[in-house]
Structure formats: C-alpha cells, structure tokens
Design an enzyme around this catalytic site. Sequence first.
Site, PDB file in Angstrom:
ATOM      1  N   LYS A 213       0.818  -1.204   0.000  1.00 45.51           N
ATOM      2  CA  LYS A 213       0.000   0.000   0.000  1.00 45.51           C
ATOM      3  C   LYS A 213       0.855   1.258   0.000  1.00 45.51           C
ATOM      4  CE  LYS A 213      -3.395  -2.892   1.487  1.00 45.51           C
ATOM      5  NZ  LYS A 213      -3.294  -4.232   2.085  1.00 45.51           N
ATOM      6  N   ARG A 214       2.012   1.165   0.651  1.00 45.15           N
ATOM      7  CA  ARG A 214       2.848   2.368   0.705  1.00 45.15           C
ATOM      8  C   ARG A 214       3.994   2.300  -0.282  1.00 45.15           C
ATOM      9  NH1 ARG A 214       1.926  -1.147   3.727  1.00 45.15           N
ATOM     10  NH2 ARG A 214       3.298  -2.378   4.939  1.00 45.15           N
TER      11      ARG A 214
END
Length: 475
Positions: free
Chosen positions: A249-250
């Site tokens: 996600k990051r």
Amino acid sequence: MTGSAVRVRFSPAPTGFLHVGGARTALFNFLYARHVGGTYILRIEDTDVARSRTEWVDGIQDTLHWLGLAWDEGPFLQSDRFDRYLAAAARMHEAGLAYECYCTEDEVKARNDAALAAGRTPGYDGRCRDLTEAERSERRDEGRPVSLRFRTPTTGVSEFDDVVRGAVAVEWSTIPDFIIVRANGTPIFFLANAVDDLEMGITHVIRGEDLLDSTHRVLALRRAMGDDTVPTYAHLPLIVGADRAKLSKRHGAVSLEDFRDQGFLPEALLNYLALLGWAPEDGAEVLSAAELAAAFDLDRVTHSAAFFDHQKLEWINGEWIRRLPLAELVERVRPHAEARYGPGLDEDRLVGAVRIGQERATTLVQLADQMDFLFVDAAAFAIAPESWDRVAGTESLAAILDTVDAHLGDCEWTVEAIDLRPALEPLGVKPRKALPAVYAAIEGRHAGLPLFDSIHLLGRDEARRRIAAARARLG
RNA sequence: GGCCCCGUCGUCUAGCGGCCCAGGACGCCGCCCUCUCAAGGCGGAAACGGCAGUUCGAAUCUGCUCGGGGCUGCCA
C-alpha cells in the site's frame, strides 16, 4: 460448486484497498477452487484492531464483486472470533507451550538494535522464557505489560512441502519465540491464522511468497493445538514494481478501483492477473474466467517475481472491448460518458459512437473521451490548439472546407452518401492530406473516430456549422 | 548481519537431457491495408547472469559464485 473437499480461502487484512497483489491471490484461490469444484472462502484478517478499518472491509468486498470473485463462504471476520484464539492461546499457556512476556516493545527493539550493532543475530532473546514464578509475580507487581509469547523449539528442523517451491526447510534455532497475544489482549496473525485454517478445514493455502517464512510458525502453532496435519501450501511469486521490490500500500501499489475508474474491464484485469505467475499449457493469452478456471492448476504456477506490465494490460483490455457485444459495451461505457457529459445522453449518438469506437479502443475512458464532440455543448466545442496547428497549413484548406460544406449541404444523409472523397477529388488533394483538417473541424482533433460516421451522428446542421466555424478562422 | 526464496528476449512466459544456434505474447522497428487514429496482416531486432562439474549431449542435473527479492514486528 462444492463437489470436492478442497477448501481454500482468501484472507486479506483490511488495512487498505485491494491492489493487484491481493487481487491476484484472490484470483488464484478462486480459480483453483473452481477448477477442482472446491469451496472458496473469504476471511478478513483484522486482528490488528488499530490498523483495520471497516471501510476497507467493505471496499475489498466491493472490489472482489466487481472482479467477479464472489466467495462461497464468509466473509468471516477474525475480530468476531477473538475468544477462540484467546482460548487456544490460554491452553498453550497452561501446557507450557507459551509463556507470559513482560518485555515492552521498546525494550525488545532496543535489545534487537544492540544485537545488530554488536554483530549478533537479532530476534527475541528469551529474557522471559524461563522466569520463575517469583520473578513473574514481581514483574506483574511492577505493573509491566503482559503479552503471551510462543516457545519455539531450539533444536531440529522445520520442513514442509510447498507446491510451487518444493521442500522448504529451516533450522528451528533460527526462529525466535514470537508473540501470539499482544499486551492489549488481542491475538496476533499467526495464532488467528492457525486456528482458523484448522477450524475452517482449509485444505490448500494459496498466498504470496512474502508469507513463506511464517508457515513454519503457523505449523508449530497447529501442532501446539494438537493437530499434526499440514494443509497443502502454494506460495505465489510476488508481483513487484518497477524497482523489483514487493508492491504494498505504501510502495507503488495501485488500487483495483483505480483500474476500474481508468476504464479497464474486470474481464481484462482477471485475464491479465492470471497470466502473472501462471500460463496455460497451450499458451493462450486471452481467456475468460471460465476458460481460466478450466485450464488453471497449481503445478503450472511460476517461481519468480513478476513485474506488472501496464501496456500488456491495455492490450488485453482492448481485446476484451472488442469481444463484448455492442449493447453490453454501451452499458460499460455509459457511466464513464455520463461522468463527463452528464446524464440522459442522446442514445443514438452514444450507441453510434460506441459502435465506431469499439474496434480501436483500449479503455472505456479513452472511448468516452473520443466521443466528446458529440456531447459537449455547441458553444463549448473547440478545436484543440495542437490539432489546429497541425492542419491550419493544409494545402487549399479554404477550398476544401467550402467543398465539404457544399457537399454536406445537399447530400443524402447516410454514411455512404456523406463520404467526402468523391467530392474532394476535383480539388486534386489526397484524402489523407485533406481530411485531417476536416477531422479537426468536426471532432475538435485531427485524429479520432471515423469521420463520415461522426458527421452522420452529429447531424447536418451542426456539422455544417462546425465546418463554417473552421472556415471563418481562415479569414 | 542471520535465515529463506528466486534468476530464459525490455516485460510476461514456454521449456522439465537430445525435437532449442531456444517458441509464444506485450512492447519496439519496418512493410501492407487504410478517410485520421487505431485495429488487422506480414516481416524484423531482442534472452538461457557467470564459472566449474556430471553426461556422448545441458536452458534443462550438481556445486560454487554473482545478482535480485522476502522474512527477521506486540503488521499481515
């Protein structure tokens, strides 16, 4: 649907949107279940209360539905089942297989950093592993936090067979004791995962390779619960970003919802994702979900990490756009077109534009964009500056526009009769030289949907008005 | 640092000892078709990380090496 005893599960953590890695894992579970007639379960692994959010639980389900990866059982929320995990942990504690740990997170981290700095191997140092009862009560009296830590073997080897990796073995001595219940009383992933796979009768665990090492710990937990069976494991190669690092996600991950918004079809995404880490025996590239399920098998899963190739996705998306029946494609395009031009679009124009755009589109968004000249307000219509710059110098442009205007003024209003080529012939300018300017005048850009069909859809009056407007720019 | 996994064209892959001086697909380049742009057709450039070894024969087996990645969390 449940013709065999095979039970698989997709178990995402609701800490963010579903990205291509998660979707691919869900897909492989789904395809395997369908291939063997087994059961595909959705289990939400929300044991990290601080990071899990219900909107992600909903978002993941919505995306799964959009992709057509609906589950047979569930969704089961681990947050609804904490009592089971805690009970299992309590039994391990009583049996001496786990022990109370009074170290704080900061202390453990500091000792790990120190070990690393000193050139020693980091990992829990066992400080609370063999405390006496007196030492334990002393620490409790100090008001120290209490977590439960699992006692891993200190000797021997942990080994299991992975369908895609083969035998995977590791010395127990390299696996430190690990937390199974946090100081705040909530269970950790390994515990919940082990309990649920057992209770839910999971026979095949299909997941990303990033979880390969955790398998040893989960298996140890199963044995601690008195179960010696081992489900079949299949660890999928990771999907990586441009830097070859794992997508998260990051880090470079793109939400599946973004692909939907960009005009990709679920059929295409499914198809492309299936080809990341697997290939059918016959080498086919364009396959439907049913065809994928029929051809899919775990023994053909590849071993090395794959890079997500957006260009190939676009190609497959175009293939699927071409395969859709016209009426179906219209419905897929409609929301994108309405988002741009408002609701209640002229149906004849919409259907007509989709029909002539189908064979050349790569995405629904591109298709919706290309038909802007049919839906934009007459007053707002404008020729793109770059396009006008390209065509303004066209040889005999004034004569071309005058001729086109005259032709459109009295021809029969059918695509065949609108054909400008015969009318332009007397001017001695090749169609490929003359027409881009007419494209610009009619569609606002020098290249776009087929011209004669576009003029037909636009209507005689508006088409002539635009030709006249372009003519006026020449002075 | 330790442990584990992986290594074929730019990318996704086929290959599981001889059928491979390595096949397909995307992308790229060229040609054809063509009302633009695409789509489509045809053709082209493009890879077995390296070194040993096993074998009559290795992309396929073994070892080493180099490279990449994952895990090493009171995230999953």
